[in-house]
Motif scaffolding. Structure first.
Motif, PDB file in Angstrom:
ATOM      1  N   UNK A   1      41.029   2.197  54.922  1.00  0.00           N
ATOM      2  CA  UNK A   1      42.245   1.678  55.536  1.00  0.00           C
ATOM      3  C   UNK A   1      41.869   0.955  56.824  1.00  0.00           C
ATOM      4  N   UNK A   2      42.401  -0.238  57.034  1.00  0.00           N
ATOM      5  CA  UNK A   2      42.119  -1.001  58.254  1.00  0.00           C
ATOM      6  C   UNK A   2      43.202  -0.732  59.289  1.00  0.00           C
ATOM      7  N   UNK A   3      42.783  -0.370  60.515  1.00  0.00           N
ATOM      8  CA  UNK A   3      43.760  -0.085  61.567  1.00  0.00           C
ATOM      9  C   UNK A   3      43.586  -0.977  62.793  1.00  0.00           C
ATOM     10  N   UNK A   4      42.635  -1.896  62.775  1.00  0.00           N
ATOM     11  CA  UNK A   4      42.432  -2.759  63.932  1.00  0.00           C
ATOM     12  C   UNK A   4      41.245  -2.311  64.768  1.00  0.00           C
ATOM     13  N   UNK A   5      40.560  -3.268  65.362  1.00  0.00           N
ATOM     14  CA  UNK A   5      39.337  -3.000  66.117  1.00  0.00           C
ATOM     15  C   UNK A   5      39.620  -2.164  67.365  1.00  0.00           C
ATOM     16  N   UNK A   6      38.691  -1.255  67.649  1.00  0.00           N
ATOM     17  CA  UNK A   6      38.821  -0.394  68.828  1.00  0.00           C
ATOM     18  C   UNK A   6      38.227  -1.022  70.076  1.00  0.00           C
ATOM     19  N   UNK A   7      37.540  -2.159  69.926  1.00  0.00           N
ATOM     20  CA  UNK A   7      36.873  -2.806  71.058  1.00  0.00           C
ATOM     21  C   UNK A   7      35.937  -1.798  71.724  1.00  0.00           C
ATOM     22  N   UNK A   8      35.965  -1.705  73.047  1.00  0.00           N
ATOM     23  CA  UNK A   8      35.084  -0.768  73.755  1.00  0.00           C
ATOM     24  C   UNK A   8      35.785   0.544  74.084  1.00  0.00           C
ATOM     25  N   UNK A   9      36.664   0.965  73.199  1.00  0.00           N
ATOM     26  CA  UNK A   9      37.366   2.230  73.374  1.00  0.00           C
ATOM     27  C   UNK A   9      37.094   3.143  72.192  1.00  0.00           C
ATOM     28  N   UNK A  10      37.255   4.421  72.425  1.00  0.00           N
ATOM     29  CA  UNK A  10      37.056   5.395  71.368  1.00  0.00           C
ATOM     30  C   UNK A  10      38.413   5.787  70.808  1.00  0.00           C
ATOM     31  N   UNK A  11      38.691   5.355  69.595  1.00  0.00           N
ATOM     32  CA  UNK A  11      39.938   5.703  68.917  1.00  0.00           C
ATOM     33  C   UNK A  11      39.595   6.623  67.755  1.00  0.00           C
ATOM     34  N   UNK A  12      40.084   7.845  67.815  1.00  0.00           N
ATOM     35  CA  UNK A  12      39.763   8.842  66.799  1.00  0.00           C
ATOM     36  C   UNK A  12      41.010   9.206  66.009  1.00  0.00           C
ATOM     37  N   UNK A  13      40.916   9.307  64.694  1.00  0.00           N
ATOM     38  CA  UNK A  13      42.078   9.685  63.890  1.00  0.00           C
ATOM     39  C   UNK A  13      42.447  11.142  64.111  1.00  0.00           C
ATOM     40  N   UNK A  14      43.679  11.483  63.724  1.00  0.00           N
ATOM     41  CA  UNK A  14      44.172  12.855  63.796  1.00  0.00           C
ATOM     42  C   UNK A  14      44.859  13.184  62.479  1.00  0.00           C
ATOM     43  N   UNK A  15      45.058  14.473  62.221  1.00  0.00           N
ATOM     44  CA  UNK A  15      45.671  14.895  60.968  1.00  0.00           C
ATOM     45  C   UNK A  15      46.918  15.707  61.263  1.00  0.00           C
ATOM     46  N   UNK A  16      47.956  15.522  60.436  1.00  0.00           N
ATOM     47  CA  UNK A  16      49.200  16.283  60.550  1.00  0.00           C
ATOM     48  C   UNK A  16      49.883  16.283  59.191  1.00  0.00           C
ATOM     49  N   UNK A  17      50.221  17.470  58.689  1.00  0.00           N
ATOM     50  CA  UNK A  17      50.980  17.605  57.438  1.00  0.00           C
ATOM     51  C   UNK A  17      50.353  16.796  56.297  1.00  0.00           C
ATOM     52  N   UNK A  18      49.053  16.967  56.108  1.00  0.00           N
ATOM     53  CA  UNK A  18      48.329  16.300  55.020  1.00  0.00           C
ATOM     54  C   UNK A  18      48.378  14.775  55.116  1.00  0.00           C
ATOM     55  N   UNK A  19      48.565  14.275  56.331  1.00  0.00           N
ATOM     56  CA  UNK A  19      48.480  12.836  56.573  1.00  0.00           C
ATOM     57  C   UNK A  19      47.474  12.573  57.678  1.00  0.00           C
TER      58      UNK A  19
END
Length: 383
Positions: free
Chosen positions: A55-73
């Motif tokens: 899945x593409x969510x957009x570039x993070x550039x020089x930042x740390x973007x980490x996914x999270x989980x909630x209710x099987x999503x």
């Protein structure tokens, strides 16, 4: 949780900006400078792994973007977008655009989604992607917010920690901690446990605060500053602390890895190591990559060395994750390496999109979720 090995400090920023060392310490460059990364060898994999979805969510550039989980999503963010998708299939549930580029996230408790945005803005959404409030912090937000007990905790780069009401965004408390004269430009992580939030700090410290009031419960030193110069004494915590069975474990740059009693902060054990990313833990081991690309495993109860794999030297490894009989770790080219948790031998390898993996991975069901700097969220199924 590495953003960049740029150094920042009050009174020395202008001087350090011109230092040639800094360009060689940038993990987002297409190829590391200085020591050359170890070449990848062909594997006769003994573990079957496959890409379940992307899945593409957009570039993070020089930042740390980490996914999270909630209710099987899975909720992921990058650029100026936030996306929520089914964890098993990757089917997108919704996608929204924010009114500013994002700098930190994702934080969620299953009721509220919170991200940091440009110029110190904190943005909160409900689980359907509708914005419910926003707040202003004193400076840039690099650490993903943490949520628990109805409180959103956000930390800005000036080491000011603020608690907000999760429903209304009303400020509940503020805690200001001093920072050393020189620090790495990291995103020290936070983790909620019961009624407390444990916060990684510059200078190698962990701080436990009561979520309701911000009152401190304990503070401890993971890494101890050494050396004659401020540069040699930099010992910031990389990544977020990990909690397991009454222990909290963490690692520092130019410092130590260790596990500590969660109730009072007393040390169980420590070992010297230097790392800019976080640790992984399971019932038997603590896993940590050092800043030269070696992966170490320590016995969780004693800190005794279990094994070392140095075949990924200078590949800028991510925070690892333990799953089943493997420990998985990403690198600067977007590869995910699966090592045996028992002896560190290579089991398998998977590719993502060719850009660096710096965010800590997630375990969701039978999938491991990795997000790259180019904004690809990849679910890897272990079979």
């Amino acid at each position: 949780m590495r953003i960049s090995r740029k150094l920042v400090g009050v009174g020395v920023l202008a001087l350090m900006t011109g230092c040639s060392t800094l360009s060689s310490l940038n993990p987002f460059s297409s190829k590391p400078k200085g020591n050359q990364p170890a070449p990848l060898v062909d594997l006769k994999g003994s573990m079957a792994v496959r890409t379940a979805w992307k899945l593409d969510v957009g570039k993070s550039q020089n930042y740390l973007m980490a996914p999270a989980v909630a209710d099987n999503t899975v909720i992921a963010a990058g650029g100026n977008q936030i996306v929520r998708a089914e964890a098993a299939s990757g089917r997108q549930l919704w996608r929204i655009k924010t009114d500013a580029d994002l700098t930190a996230g994702v934080g969620t408790d299953g009721n509220v989604i919170v991200v940091g945005a440009a110029k110190g803005r904190l943005l909160a959404y409900d689980m359907d992607g509708k914005q419910i409030w926003k707040a202003q912090l004193s400076s840039e937000i690099l650490s993903a917010p943490a949520i628990g007990e109805g409180v959103v905790v956000a930390r800005s780069i000036d080491n000011r920690i603020v608690g907000f009401d999760a429903k209304t965004g009303e400020k509940k408390w503020t805690v200001q901690r001093t920072s050393p004269p020189l620090t790495l430009r990291l995103a020290p992580g936070m983790i909620v446990h019961d009624k407390d939030v444990i916060i990684a700090q510059p200078g190698g410290k962990l701080l436990s605060l009561l979520l309701a009031t911000g009152a401190p419960r304990w503070e401890l030193e993971v890494g101890v500053a050494k050396g004659a110069t401020e540069l040699e004494r930099v010992t910031d915590i990389g990544g977020a602390p990990v909690i397991i069975d009454g222990d909290v474990c963490a690692v520092t740059y130019q410092g130590r890895v260790g596990c500590f009693d969660l109730s009072n902060g007393s040390a169980r054990w420590t070992r010297d190591i230097s790392s800019e990313v976080g640790v992984a833990a399971d019932q038997r081991f603590i896993f940590v990559p050092d800043d030269k690309g070696s992966m170490f495993a320590y016995q969780r109860d004693s800190g005794t060395s279990a094994w070392k794999n140095d075949k990924l030297a200078y590949r800028r490894l991510s925070t690892p994750v333990s799953y089943g009989r493997a420990v998985a770790v990403g690198d600067y080219q977007g590869y995910v390496h699966f090592l045996s948790r028992e002896d560190g031998a290579f089991l398998a390898r998977a590719a993502t999109d060719g850009s660096a993996i710096v965010a800590p991975p997630l375990v969701v069901g039978s999938n491991l979720i990795f997000q790259t700097q180019n904004g690809t969220v990849t679910a890897i199924a272990v079979e």
